[in-house]
Design a protein around this motif. Sequence first.
Motif, short mmCIF file in Angstrom:
data_model
loop_
_atom_site.label_atom_id
_atom_site.label_comp_id
_atom_site.label_asym_id
_atom_site.label_seq_id
_atom_site.Cartn_x
_atom_site.Cartn_y
_atom_site.Cartn_z
N LEU A 114 0.84 -1.20 0.00
CA LEU A 114 0.00 0.00 0.00
C LEU A 114 0.87 1.25 0.00
CD1 LEU A 114 -2.70 -1.11 2.61
CD2 LEU A 114 -2.89 -1.11 0.11
N LEU A 115 1.94 1.21 0.78
CA LEU A 115 2.88 2.34 0.79
C LEU A 115 3.53 2.50 -0.58
CD1 LEU A 115 4.64 1.73 4.23
CD2 LEU A 115 2.83 3.38 3.72
N GLY A 116 3.77 1.37 -1.26
CA GLY A 116 4.37 1.43 -2.59
C GLY A 116 3.48 2.13 -3.60
N PHE A 117 2.18 1.85 -3.53
CA PHE A 117 1.25 2.54 -4.44
C PHE A 117 1.24 4.04 -4.18
CE2 PHE A 117 -0.97 -1.73 -4.55
CZ PHE A 117 -0.63 -2.01 -5.86
N ILE A 118 1.24 4.42 -2.90
CA ILE A 118 1.26 5.84 -2.55
C ILE A 118 2.56 6.49 -3.01
CG2 ILE A 118 1.26 7.47 -0.62
CD1 ILE A 118 -0.51 5.48 0.90
N ALA A 119 3.68 5.80 -2.78
CA ALA A 119 4.98 6.33 -3.19
C ALA A 119 5.06 6.48 -4.71
CB ALA A 119 6.09 5.41 -2.69
N ALA A 120 4.51 5.51 -5.44
CA ALA A 120 4.53 5.59 -6.90
C ALA A 120 3.75 6.80 -7.38
CB ALA A 120 3.95 4.31 -7.50
N ALA A 121 2.60 7.03 -6.76
CA ALA A 121 1.79 8.19 -7.14
C ALA A 121 2.47 9.50 -6.74
CB ALA A 121 0.41 8.09 -6.50
N GLY A 122 3.03 9.53 -5.52
CA GLY A 122 3.66 10.75 -5.03
C GLY A 122 4.90 11.12 -5.82
N PHE A 128 1.55 4.27 -12.77
CA PHE A 128 1.02 2.95 -12.44
C PHE A 128 1.28 1.94 -13.56
CE2 PHE A 128 -2.19 5.00 -9.40
CZ PHE A 128 -1.41 4.68 -8.29
N ALA A 129 2.03 2.36 -14.57
CA ALA A 129 2.31 1.47 -15.70
C ALA A 129 3.19 0.29 -15.27
CB ALA A 129 2.99 2.25 -16.83
N GLY A 130 3.93 0.47 -14.18
CA GLY A 130 4.81 -0.60 -13.72
C GLY A 130 4.11 -1.67 -12.90
N PHE A 131 2.79 -1.53 -12.72
CA PHE A 131 2.06 -2.58 -11.97
C PHE A 131 2.26 -3.92 -12.67
CE2 PHE A 131 -1.60 -5.25 -11.08
CZ PHE A 131 -1.76 -5.10 -9.72
N PRO A 132 2.80 -4.92 -11.96
CA PRO A 132 3.14 -6.21 -12.60
C PRO A 132 1.92 -7.10 -12.82
CG PRO A 132 3.67 -6.29 -10.28
CD PRO A 132 3.16 -4.90 -10.54
N VAL A 133 1.23 -6.84 -13.91
CA VAL A 133 -0.01 -7.57 -14.19
C VAL A 133 0.24 -9.07 -14.27
CG1 VAL A 133 -1.89 -7.88 -15.85
CG2 VAL A 133 -0.98 -5.59 -15.40
N ASP A 134 1.35 -9.44 -14.94
CA ASP A 134 1.64 -10.88 -15.10
C ASP A 134 1.88 -11.55 -13.76
OD1 ASP A 134 3.92 -9.38 -14.74
OD2 ASP A 134 5.17 -10.56 -16.09
N LEU A 135 2.62 -10.89 -12.86
CA LEU A 135 2.87 -11.47 -11.55
C LEU A 135 1.60 -11.49 -10.71
CD1 LEU A 135 4.87 -12.66 -9.56
CD2 LEU A 135 5.53 -10.34 -8.89
N PHE A 136 0.77 -10.47 -10.84
CA PHE A 136 -0.51 -10.43 -10.13
C PHE A 136 -1.36 -11.63 -10.52
CE2 PHE A 136 -5.04 -9.37 -10.37
CZ PHE A 136 -5.31 -9.02 -9.06
N LEU A 137 -1.47 -11.87 -11.82
CA LEU A 137 -2.27 -13.01 -12.30
C LEU A 137 -1.65 -14.33 -11.85
CD1 LEU A 137 -3.07 -11.84 -15.96
CD2 LEU A 137 -4.61 -11.84 -13.98
N THR A 138 -0.32 -14.40 -11.85
CA THR A 138 0.36 -15.62 -11.44
C THR A 138 0.10 -15.93 -9.97
OG1 THR A 138 2.10 -15.35 -13.09
CG2 THR A 138 2.60 -16.74 -11.20
N LEU A 139 0.28 -14.93 -9.10
CA LEU A 139 0.08 -15.14 -7.67
C LEU A 139 -1.36 -15.51 -7.35
CD1 LEU A 139 2.20 -12.19 -6.21
CD2 LEU A 139 2.71 -14.62 -6.03
N VAL A 140 -2.31 -14.79 -7.97
CA VAL A 140 -3.72 -15.08 -7.72
C VAL A 140 -4.09 -16.46 -8.28
CG1 VAL A 140 -6.10 -14.40 -8.26
CG2 VAL A 140 -4.41 -12.66 -7.65
N GLY A 141 -3.69 -16.71 -9.51
CA GLY A 141 -4.05 -17.98 -10.15
C GLY A 141 -3.47 -19.19 -9.45
N LEU A 142 -2.19 -19.11 -9.09
CA LEU A 142 -1.55 -20.25 -8.45
C LEU A 142 -2.11 -20.52 -7.06
CD1 LEU A 142 2.13 -19.71 -9.60
CD2 LEU A 142 0.77 -21.74 -10.04
N THR A 143 -2.26 -19.48 -6.25
CA THR A 143 -2.78 -19.70 -4.90
C THR A 143 -4.25 -20.12 -4.94
OG1 THR A 143 -3.18 -17.30 -4.70
CG2 THR A 143 -1.15 -18.15 -3.76
N TYR A 144 -4.99 -19.67 -5.95
CA TYR A 144 -6.38 -20.09 -6.11
C TYR A 144 -6.44 -21.57 -6.49
CZ TYR A 144 -11.32 -19.74 -7.65
OH TYR A 144 -12.67 -19.90 -7.81
N LEU A 145 -5.63 -21.95 -7.49
CA LEU A 145 -5.63 -23.35 -7.94
C LEU A 145 -5.18 -24.28 -6.83
CD1 LEU A 145 -5.90 -25.53 -10.09
CD2 LEU A 145 -3.61 -24.93 -10.91
N PHE A 146 -4.11 -23.93 -6.16
CA PHE A 146 -3.63 -24.80 -5.09
C PHE A 146 -4.53 -24.74 -3.87
CE2 PHE A 146 0.30 -25.05 -7.52
CZ PHE A 146 0.65 -26.38 -7.32
#
Length: 446
Positions: A27-35, A49-67
């Motif tokens: 959360l602090l990272g999002f604020i720092a990126a904006a500031g 916010f272009a650096g938001f890692p969409v691929d890693l977000f999908l990977t973390l969500v997908g893998l923890t959901y599947l497992f």
Amino acid sequence: MSAELICVIVLGLMFVIGTWRDINMGLLGFIAAAGVGGLVLHQAPEEFFAGFPVDLFLTLVGLTYLFGFAQNNGVIEVIVNWCVKLVGGRIALMPWIFFGLTAVLIALGALFAVAIIAPLALSFARKHRINQFMVGLLVVHGALAGAFSPISVYGIFINDYLAKNGLTPTPVSLFLAPLVFNLIFALVVYLVLHRRPGLRAEADDRLSAESESSVPGSVDSPTSPTAPRSGLLTTKSPTRGVEGNRVVRSQVPTLVGLIAMALSVLIFGWDVGIVTITISVVLAFIDPTAGKAAMTKVSWSVVILITGVLTYIAVLQEAGTVEWVSAGISAIGIPLLAALLLFYMSGLVSALASSLAIIGVVIALAVPFLESGDVHVGGFVAALAIAATIVDISPFSTNGAMLLANVHSTIRDRYYKQMIGYAGLMCLVGPGLAWVVAAVPTVLTK
């Protein structure tokens, strides 16, 4: 004050505030990126916010959901029991089985091998009261041991980059140096931690009590002739519908989904995030109740932590902070000293960002004195590979994030702190030891 220096100060404040007030650093990272992005670099929201890692977000969500499906219906226990059967039921060998499996998978091209093995390894460690931190470290070191094979993503990237810049690739030394280095570290970790109980979740105590009351001869029973002290494991105790190595009908779709996930990533190279989310949705369609239960296993706090920090790191890179620090280091007139500082910089930055990205940056900066012959190319590249990845136990790196995402919620905070401590130790000693790999060939060829 320069934008580069402001970025470094803000990064330090994120760590201080996050640790001091126990605020999710993402959360602090999002604020720092904006500031920093908006006020210092004058970027629009879509830019900072272009650096938001969409691929890693999908990977973390997908893998923890599947497992999550696999954890809830006992498929993980079935797979672990199969692994146990392969080693004759010897618990002491299992951490090394997980080390080897992760190394082989990533060497064959599975970039997210840690995500495949970590749930199995940590589940086994929880069930049999093995030091969970030690097992997690062996999984990550296994990934780093096999990460630079000639057919892995890391190996292909570095060897191609060297060839395109007129430098001779050294695929054998690039593969073997990190493999030996991480094998030694894994052995030290095992010798130091394997007899210690380590972190234990509340669920472990409940599991042990149920096992001891329902199965007198189970592995957790202190009177069992096959208790952990003997180094052998029985697989007779039922767990959530699992009976030995048998698979019940309700587990078949999940098991098929895990096999499909592994094959699609290893053989076809499909995106692991999209694949796991797709398979999870299919499983949820088959059993909506199981789908809701599995969704609770998604580690949202970890997802926010990682994506927020990486979003700010992208702003930091956009501001030129990495190049600013690297340029100052590269200006040093003594090549081996410059290499040592580059290794430490790559280790520190890699603990917070992509190892592959920082390797590319450092090689690009080092090309001039690599071409001069002042530093041995093979030794330098192998040492850089070690220095930039040995810190991957950091919860902000991809491997560390996937490991933390599979830790039981009741011990996640303590596990996180231990990961930070070990990553800090690796930042201190790893690049320095890796430098020896670069220095020795250089000195011998003089």
